[in-house]
Design a protein around this motif. Structure first.
Motif, short mmCIF file in Angstrom:
data_model
loop_
_atom_site.label_atom_id
_atom_site.label_comp_id
_atom_site.label_asym_id
_atom_site.label_seq_id
_atom_site.Cartn_x
_atom_site.Cartn_y
_atom_site.Cartn_z
N CYS A 22 0.84 -1.20 0.00
CA CYS A 22 0.00 0.00 0.00
C CYS A 22 0.87 1.25 0.00
O CYS A 22 0.67 2.17 -0.79
N ALA A 23 1.85 1.28 0.92
CA ALA A 23 2.74 2.43 1.00
C ALA A 23 3.53 2.61 -0.29
O ALA A 23 3.73 3.72 -0.77
N THR A 28 4.88 5.66 -5.16
CA THR A 28 5.14 5.67 -6.60
C THR A 28 4.20 6.61 -7.34
O THR A 28 4.62 7.34 -8.25
N ALA A 29 2.93 6.62 -6.93
CA ALA A 29 1.94 7.46 -7.61
C ALA A 29 2.24 8.94 -7.44
O ALA A 29 2.18 9.71 -8.41
N VAL A 30 2.60 9.37 -6.23
CA VAL A 30 2.82 10.80 -6.01
C VAL A 30 4.18 11.25 -6.54
O VAL A 30 4.35 12.41 -6.92
N ALA A 65 -4.77 11.89 -6.31
CA ALA A 65 -3.96 10.75 -6.75
C ALA A 65 -4.01 9.62 -5.72
O ALA A 65 -4.11 8.44 -6.08
N VAL A 66 -3.97 9.98 -4.45
CA VAL A 66 -4.04 8.97 -3.39
C VAL A 66 -5.43 8.35 -3.33
O VAL A 66 -5.60 7.14 -3.20
N LEU A 155 -6.46 -1.82 -11.79
CA LEU A 155 -6.59 -0.87 -12.90
C LEU A 155 -6.20 0.54 -12.46
O LEU A 155 -5.58 1.29 -13.23
N ALA A 156 -6.58 0.91 -11.21
CA ALA A 156 -6.21 2.24 -10.70
C ALA A 156 -4.69 2.37 -10.62
O ALA A 156 -4.11 3.40 -10.98
N ALA A 157 -4.03 1.31 -10.13
CA ALA A 157 -2.58 1.33 -10.05
C ALA A 157 -1.95 1.36 -11.44
O ALA A 157 -0.94 2.03 -11.66
N LEU A 158 -2.55 0.63 -12.38
CA LEU A 158 -2.02 0.61 -13.75
C LEU A 158 -2.10 2.00 -14.37
O LEU A 158 -1.17 2.45 -15.04
N ARG A 159 -3.23 2.69 -14.14
CA ARG A 159 -3.38 4.06 -14.67
C ARG A 159 -2.34 5.00 -14.05
O ARG A 159 -1.93 5.98 -14.65
N ALA A 160 -1.92 4.69 -12.81
CA ALA A 160 -0.91 5.51 -12.14
C ALA A 160 0.50 5.11 -12.53
O ALA A 160 1.48 5.63 -11.99
N GLY A 161 0.62 4.15 -13.48
CA GLY A 161 1.93 3.75 -13.96
C GLY A 161 2.58 2.63 -13.18
O GLY A 161 3.81 2.48 -13.21
#
Length: 715
Positions: A22-23, A28-30, A65-66, A155-161
């Motif tokens: 999770c962390a 990675t997203a931010v 983003a989070v 899918l949400a994680a995939l969209r965030a790269g």
């Protein structure tokens, strides 16, 4: 929000992180957003900190983003933005299922586990009855219902790269199992994954309770005196100078000073000492301590947020960010571990059928099982879970350690160097001799010395001032007071420059006094000698026992002091310790550097005069009963001011690193075993899930054993 080198620092509280992955996803997203730097996210304290360059990414974009990953977020250092609701667009089955006031079995995740479990059981029962032909549809339905929230997160994680997440691997594995006709096992795998996630959340939440417990020790309200009566107010509204009443059995809401009343104060919340200490007017009392006997009137010294206990709780929470070298290495290792496992799984699926004509279904199944071993959650959480538990345990016993890096360094020490005055000794020397020069009265000599030393916090200075007060000697006004570390103090008095400092050991009188184990200071006026004052400090009652415990831990102990050789030898002989005396601050630094050649060195001092040596050592420990200096200086602090807590702190650090090694073996061992058995076809999908989530739960529960440990008990 604070301005740092042209960047704004921001901090948020994130709800729902129940595993290391999770962390990782949030970080990675931010980090991908423009202008973001210095990202620091802590799992157990649930904080996100980062720096934002002006005119780039807005704080609201960080929060969105989070949220897009399925977590709740709220600003802690800035006001919330108004362009969205931090709870409104949350996913129905996000990780944010374990708030502190909700039982795990009342959460959405628990309801999902229950519902999918009932469907799975119904399908299994149908398989054993006349409805066997329709059982497959039940397994498919159970799989899809349990897989839906997992796929949404993937899918949400995939969209965030982020293509390599446990949710993505689970989605691929379960979908693949359905395609090859293994619906029953796909449903079981999804169900076990959901159960594992629920257990991870419960275990992580329990680990956080140690940190939360510190904050809960401070009451939310206090009795404020106003216009001749008292009324209850929120503790956070109290301001310095106000008067509060503290009844028997009440906890203090703030740090303060007793102005009337006398009572026993239970300070176990701050120092770990369970025996109440009797205090009366003029005595300092700390937030979180308990008044045990009589009503007290207390003047507020600090706001609630600035209290000693609040700062300890904050430091324990922030210490998670000071990661141990082992943790940093594992974090780097885990970054390529998951992609490597995915590559291995792809080879397992393709090579045997293409190269040897093996069955595609068999090797596809084994490759899918391998995917589920690709998440390094257990490995990544193995270190921070143990470190956080150790930090929390230490804080409960008055042992403040500032981070995993300190714990790891403390677990591999070779030498412990200790200051004499205030560390090995009580730090309360008393004046034993006053030897004025010809033509100078003893009372005048004491008056001159005390007037120069007034305001100094050095133990020798305080002893001289205390003696002047006891003899009713008035102090003279002074100006231009200056301190010279290791050499003395000087000030202008009645137009003359008076100096109180180290006496010349060559003088016969000085040598005689030093041979008796006394510390001698010389008083001069414009360079002319006025006389000598001798003082002596006794060893702490527990010093010999503490040194014996250090020796039993295999550590070498040495005294480093700026005091004269005679006084140092007198104390060293009684305690059975080697000593280096007459050291100025730079001399102590040189001694630390010399000792470091043999291995890690810990320096223990009072946190003021020993600051350079504390910084030079691998680990610096300050003695002090909850003082600002003890909290701010060095890498660790012994709040109870008991020297026997020093070996206790080292035992705790060693236990923490032993726990870390156990966790790494559990995490990697289970992965390695099931990696081999999966490739050989001995274990399947559901065992692979247990290898991941089961290992995460095991290492978290193993780390929690540290919460029940009493570091003061010798093994």
């Amino acid at each position: 929000m604070t301005e740092l080198s042209g960047k704004d620092s921001h901090e948020w509280q994130i709800t729902g992180m129940d595993c290391a992955a999770c962390a990782r996803k949030i970080q990675t997203a931010v980090e991908r957003l423009p202008g973001v730097s210095g990202v620091d996210i802590t799992l157990l304290s649930e904080h996100l900190r980062l720096d934002l360059a002006p005119q780039t990414t807005a704080p609201a974009q960080i929060e969105r983003a989070v949220q897009s990953l399925g977590y709740q977020i709220s600003a802690t250092t800035t006001a919330k933005t108004d362009d969205y609701d931090s709870h409104g667009d949350h996913e129905p089955h996000s990780h944010a299922d374990l708030p502190t006031d909700v039982r795990w079995y009342h959460t959405a995740k628990a309801r999902l586990v229950l519902f999918s479990g009932v469907l799975l059981a119904a399908a299994q029962i149908a398989k054993w009855t006349v409805l066997a032909d329709h059982a497959a549809w039940g397994f498919i339905l159970a799989c899809l219902i349990g897989l839906l929230p997992v796929a949404r997160k993937a899918l949400a994680a995939l969209r965030a790269g982020m293509p390599f997440t446990i949710e993505m691997l689970m989605t691929i594995a379960a979908t693949g199992a359905l395609v090859i006709g293994a619906a029953e096992e796909a449903a079981l795998v999804v169900f076990l994954f959901a159960v594992g996630e629920l257990l991870e959340g419960v275990a992580t939440n329990m680990a956080r309770d140690g940190i939360r417990a510190l904050a809960k020790l401070v009451p939310a309200t206090a009795l404020l005196e106003h216009d001749g009566h008292s009324h209850e107010v929120a503790a956070e509204t109290l301001r310095p100078g106000q008067i509060i009443q503290v009844r028997p059995g009440d906890r203090l809401a703030v740090d303060g000073e007793i102005i009337s009343g006398s009572s026993g104060i239970d300070e176990s919340a701050v120092t770990g000492e369970s025996i109440p200490v009797t205090k009366g007017p003029g005595a300092a009392v700390l937030a979180g301590t308990i008044n045990t006997e009589a009503v007290l009137r207390v003047r507020v010294a600090k706001a609630s947020a600035d209290s000693t206990l609040a700062r300890i709780a904050q430091m324990v929470a922030e210490a998670e960010a000071a990661r141990a070298p082992t943790e940093r290495f594992i974090d780097r290792f885990s970054r390529w571990y998951m992609p490597a496992i995915v590559a291995v799984a792809l080879l397992v699926a393709l090579l045997p059928p293409l190269a040897m004509g093996a069955d595609w279904g068999t090797w596809t199944y084994r490759a899918l099982a391998l995917l589920l071993i690709g998440c390094p959650c257990a490995l990544v959480i193995s270190v921070p879970a143990a470190i956080a538990a150790a930090l929390s345990t230490g804080a409960r016993h008055g042992l403040l350690i500032k981070g995993g890096a300190v714990i790891e360094a403390m677990s591999s020490l070779h030498t412990v160097a200790l200051d004499k005055t205030g560390t090995l000794t009580e730090g309360r020397p008393v004046v034993t001799d006053t030897l004025p020069a010809a033509g100078i009265a003893a009372q005048d000599l004491l008056q001159f010395a005390a007037s120069v030393e007034a305001g100094s916090t050095h133990p020798l200075a305080m002893a001289i001032v205390a003696q002047a007060k006891a003899d009713a000697v008035p102090l003279l006004p002074s100006t231009e007071a200056r301190a010279f570390p290791g050499k003395g103090v000087e000030a202008m008095i009645a137009g003359a420059r008076l100096h109180v400092g180290v006496a010349d050991a060559a003088l016969p009188a000085v040598a005689q006094l030093q041979a008796e184990g006394k510390t001698v200071v010389q008083i001069t006026r414009d360079g002319a000698a006025l006389g000598l004052i001798a003082l002596r400090d006794e060893p702490r009652a527990e010093a010999a026992e503490a040194l014996q415990q250090l020796q039993s831990l295999g550590l070498q102990a040495v005294m480093l002091t700026g005091d004269n050789p005679g006084a140092a030898k007198a104390v060293a002989t009684r305690l059975g310790i080697t000593a280096e005396a007459g050291l100025l601050p730079e001399g102590k630094i040189a001694a630390i550097q010399k000792l470091a050649a043999a291995g890690g060195v810990m320096m223990v001092g009072d946190g003021i005069n020993d600051a350079p040596a504390l910084r030079q050592a691998n680990v610096g420990v300050a003695m002090g009963a909850g003082t600002d200096v003890a909290l701010e200086t060095a890498d660790a602090a012994i709040l109870r001011n008991k020297l026997t807590d020093l070996p206790a702190m080292i035992r705790l650090s060693r236990a923490a690193m032993t726990n870390v090694r156990q966790n790494v073996v559990i995490a990697l061992g289970l992965k390695a075993v099931f990696l081999v058995t999966t490739v050989l076809g001995l274990t399947g999908l559901w065992i692979a899930v247990l290898a991941d989530t089961g290992a995460t739960v095991l290492v978290t529960l193993n780390a929690m054993r540290l919460l029940a440990r009493d570091p003061r008990k010798q093994a």
